[in-house]
Design a protein around this motif. Structure first.
Motif, PDB file in Angstrom:
ATOM      1  N   TYR A  54       1.699  -5.532 -12.193  1.00  0.00           N
ATOM      2  CA  TYR A  54       0.552  -4.645 -11.977  1.00  0.00           C
ATOM      3  C   TYR A  54      -0.684  -5.443 -11.595  1.00  0.00           C
ATOM      4  CZ  TYR A  54      -2.902  -0.983 -12.584  1.00  0.00           C
ATOM      5  OH  TYR A  54      -3.915  -0.098 -12.350  1.00  0.00           O
ATOM      6  N   GLN A  55      -0.910  -6.553 -12.341  1.00  0.00           N
ATOM      7  CA  GLN A  55      -2.100  -7.342 -12.075  1.00  0.00           C
ATOM      8  C   GLN A  55      -2.071  -8.001 -10.708  1.00  0.00           C
ATOM      9  OE1 GLN A  55      -2.653  -9.764 -15.586  1.00  0.00           O
ATOM     10  NE2 GLN A  55      -3.088  -7.913 -16.773  1.00  0.00           N
ATOM     11  N   SER A  56      -0.902  -8.373 -10.249  1.00  0.00           N
ATOM     12  CA  SER A  56      -0.893  -9.029  -8.950  1.00  0.00           C
ATOM     13  C   SER A  56      -0.791  -8.049  -7.788  1.00  0.00           C
ATOM     14  CB  SER A  56       0.210 -10.094  -8.881  1.00  0.00           C
ATOM     15  OG  SER A  56       1.461  -9.481  -8.984  1.00  0.00           O
ATOM     16  N   MET A  57      -0.303  -6.843  -8.006  1.00  0.00           N
ATOM     17  CA  MET A  57      -0.061  -5.961  -6.859  1.00  0.00           C
ATOM     18  C   MET A  57      -0.750  -4.605  -6.898  1.00  0.00           C
ATOM     19  SD  MET A  57       3.906  -6.602  -6.127  1.00  0.00           S
ATOM     20  CE  MET A  57       4.412  -8.167  -5.443  1.00  0.00           C
ATOM     21  N   CYS A  58      -1.164  -4.130  -8.050  1.00  0.00           N
ATOM     22  CA  CYS A  58      -1.628  -2.740  -8.144  1.00  0.00           C
ATOM     23  C   CYS A  58      -3.080  -2.621  -8.576  1.00  0.00           C
ATOM     24  CB  CYS A  58      -0.776  -1.944  -9.128  1.00  0.00           C
ATOM     25  SG  CYS A  58       0.969  -2.378  -9.138  1.00  0.00           S
ATOM     26  N   ILE A  59      -3.570  -3.672  -9.275  1.00  0.00           N
ATOM     27  CA  ILE A  59      -4.874  -3.584  -9.942  1.00  0.00           C
ATOM     28  C   ILE A  59      -6.010  -3.305  -8.964  1.00  0.00           C
ATOM     29  CG2 ILE A  59      -5.550  -6.025  -9.867  1.00  0.00           C
ATOM     30  CD1 ILE A  59      -6.111  -5.801 -12.888  1.00  0.00           C
ATOM     31  N   SER A  60      -5.908  -3.866  -7.744  1.00  0.00           N
ATOM     32  CA  SER A  60      -6.992  -3.722  -6.778  1.00  0.00           C
ATOM     33  C   SER A  60      -7.242  -2.257  -6.427  1.00  0.00           C
ATOM     34  CB  SER A  60      -6.684  -4.532  -5.516  1.00  0.00           C
ATOM     35  OG  SER A  60      -5.409  -4.170  -5.027  1.00  0.00           O
ATOM     36  N   CYS A  61      -6.222  -1.447  -6.457  1.00  0.00           N
ATOM     37  CA  CYS A  61      -6.399  -0.038  -6.090  1.00  0.00           C
ATOM     38  C   CYS A  61      -6.372   0.911  -7.281  1.00  0.00           C
ATOM     39  CB  CYS A  61      -5.320   0.400  -5.107  1.00  0.00           C
ATOM     40  SG  CYS A  61      -5.429  -0.439  -3.521  1.00  0.00           S
ATOM     41  N   HIS A  62      -5.746   0.503  -8.374  1.00  0.00           N
ATOM     42  CA  HIS A  62      -5.614   1.448  -9.494  1.00  0.00           C
ATOM     43  C   HIS A  62      -6.442   1.034 -10.720  1.00  0.00           C
ATOM     44  CE1 HIS A  62      -2.627   4.087  -7.646  1.00  0.00           C
ATOM     45  NE2 HIS A  62      -2.056   3.005  -7.150  1.00  0.00           N
ATOM     46  N   GLY A  63      -7.126  -0.133 -10.649  1.00  0.00           N
ATOM     47  CA  GLY A  63      -8.051  -0.524 -11.711  1.00  0.00           C
ATOM     48  C   GLY A  63      -7.411  -1.245 -12.878  1.00  0.00           C
ATOM     49  N   THR A  89       7.626   6.866  -5.295  1.00  0.00           N
ATOM     50  CA  THR A  89       6.268   6.630  -4.804  1.00  0.00           C
ATOM     51  C   THR A  89       6.002   5.137  -4.651  1.00  0.00           C
ATOM     52  OG1 THR A  89       5.545   8.605  -5.988  1.00  0.00           O
ATOM     53  CG2 THR A  89       3.822   7.117  -5.235  1.00  0.00           C
ATOM     54  N   ILE A  90       6.406   4.346  -5.645  1.00  0.00           N
ATOM     55  CA  ILE A  90       6.145   2.907  -5.586  1.00  0.00           C
ATOM     56  C   ILE A  90       7.024   2.268  -4.507  1.00  0.00           C
ATOM     57  CG2 ILE A  90       6.075   0.749  -6.896  1.00  0.00           C
ATOM     58  CD1 ILE A  90       5.947   2.587  -9.457  1.00  0.00           C
ATOM     59  N   LYS A  91       8.266   2.686  -4.439  1.00  0.00           N
ATOM     60  CA  LYS A  91       9.185   2.085  -3.471  1.00  0.00           C
ATOM     61  C   LYS A  91       8.789   2.428  -2.031  1.00  0.00           C
ATOM     62  CE  LYS A  91      14.001   1.833  -2.159  1.00  0.00           C
ATOM     63  NZ  LYS A  91      15.294   2.485  -2.223  1.00  0.00           N
ATOM     64  N   PRO A  98       0.654   1.835  -0.477  1.00  0.00           N
ATOM     65  CA  PRO A  98       1.617   1.051   0.315  1.00  0.00           C
ATOM     66  C   PRO A  98       3.027   1.104  -0.275  1.00  0.00           C
ATOM     67  CG  PRO A  98       0.155  -0.413  -0.925  1.00  0.00           C
ATOM     68  CD  PRO A  98      -0.311   0.991  -1.201  1.00  0.00           C
ATOM     69  N   SER A  99       4.013   0.818   0.559  1.00  0.00           N
ATOM     70  CA  SER A  99       5.399   0.739   0.096  1.00  0.00           C
ATOM     71  C   SER A  99       5.645  -0.645  -0.511  1.00  0.00           C
ATOM     72  CB  SER A  99       6.349   0.934   1.291  1.00  0.00           C
ATOM     73  OG  SER A  99       7.612   0.405   0.975  1.00  0.00           O
ATOM     74  N   PHE A 100       6.339  -0.668  -1.651  1.00  0.00           N
ATOM     75  CA  PHE A 100       6.645  -1.955  -2.293  1.00  0.00           C
ATOM     76  C   PHE A 100       8.115  -2.308  -2.195  1.00  0.00           C
ATOM     77  CE2 PHE A 100       2.480  -1.077  -3.926  1.00  0.00           C
ATOM     78  CZ  PHE A 100       1.895  -2.332  -3.975  1.00  0.00           C
ATOM     79  N   GLU A 101       8.808  -1.605  -1.314  1.00  0.00           N
ATOM     80  CA  GLU A 101      10.245  -1.817  -1.165  1.00  0.00           C
ATOM     81  C   GLU A 101      10.574  -3.270  -0.840  1.00  0.00           C
ATOM     82  OE1 GLU A 101      11.996   0.708   1.765  1.00  0.00           O
ATOM     83  OE2 GLU A 101      14.013   0.345   0.993  1.00  0.00           O
ATOM     84  N   LYS A 102       9.737  -3.911  -0.006  1.00  0.00           N
ATOM     85  CA  LYS A 102      10.034  -5.279   0.422  1.00  0.00           C
ATOM     86  C   LYS A 102       9.419  -6.316  -0.511  1.00  0.00           C
ATOM     87  CE  LYS A 102      11.341  -4.414   5.044  1.00  0.00           C
ATOM     88  NZ  LYS A 102      10.783  -3.099   5.423  1.00  0.00           N
ATOM     89  N   ARG A 103       8.427  -5.911  -1.300  1.00  0.00           N
ATOM     90  CA  ARG A 103       7.729  -6.887  -2.145  1.00  0.00           C
ATOM     91  C   ARG A 103       8.253  -6.930  -3.576  1.00  0.00           C
ATOM     92  NH1 ARG A 103       1.519  -6.485  -1.503  1.00  0.00           N
ATOM     93  NH2 ARG A 103       1.728  -4.409  -0.644  1.00  0.00           N
ATOM     94  N   LEU A 104       8.929  -5.856  -4.009  1.00  0.00           N
ATOM     95  CA  LEU A 104       9.491  -5.842  -5.355  1.00  0.00           C
ATOM     96  C   LEU A 104      10.993  -5.606  -5.266  1.00  0.00           C
ATOM     97  CD1 LEU A 104       6.848  -3.581  -7.185  1.00  0.00           C
ATOM     98  CD2 LEU A 104       7.133  -6.047  -7.467  1.00  0.00           C
TER      99      LEU A 104
END
Ligand code: HEC
Length: 120
Positions: A54-63, A89-91, A98-104
């Motif tokens: 979450y901290q590396s990929m989501c925090i910038s948009c979701h706080g 939704t995450i995938k 954004p889609s996280f299919e390729k990053r996670l």
């Protein structure tokens, strides 16, 4: 003679019925799989790994407190979305998400999904 033919026909019908039952069922399962996509397996919540992601990929948009920023608040997302909806939704992403299919990896997606689902 006709008695034998009748019982022969009945036997054929039965065998055909069983054949349909056996070959028809896997087909239905296949359709169900495609229709409802993917069922997120039951897992224990792994907060440490999830928070790292979450901290590396989501925090910038979701706080930092999941309170939302560019993206919506996620602090109670587990009570409005099912695990399957979260996973999807995450995938795949959605509009500004954004889609996280390729990053996670699928494993990481399940980890984050399970963690978010526990935020009721
Ligand atoms: C670039 C900004 C951005 C990033 C990074 C981002 N999101 Fe989102 N997210 C959004 C936006 C914008 C939406 C709203 C999409 C919509 O309106 O359909 C959203 C929606 C969501 C939703 C659905 C919320 C709802 O109320 O339906 C979830 C769940 C979610 N994001 C989880 C995550 C996770 C988990 C990550 C990190 C792996 C992440 N997001 C990273 C911007 C982002």
């Amino acid at each position: 003679m006709s008695k034998w033919m009748m019982s022969g026909l009945v036997a054929c019908a039965c065998i055909f019925g069983v054949y349909l039952l056996l070959t028809g069922l896997p087909d239905k399962e296949e359709q169900a799989k495609e229709g409802t996509a993917f069922t997120v397996p039951e897992r224990a919540v792994d907060a440490a790994t999830s928070e790292q992601i979450y901290q590396s990929m989501c925090i910038s948009c979701h706080g930092a407190e999941l309170q939302g920023a560019i993206g919506p608040e996620l602090a109670h997302i587990g009570s409005s979305l099912t695990k399957e909806q979260l996973f999807k939704t995450i995938k795949n992403g959605r509009r500004g998400m954004p889609s996280f299919e390729k990053r996670l990896s699928e494993d990481e997606l399940i980890t984050v999904t399970t963690w978010l689902a526990s935020h009721q």
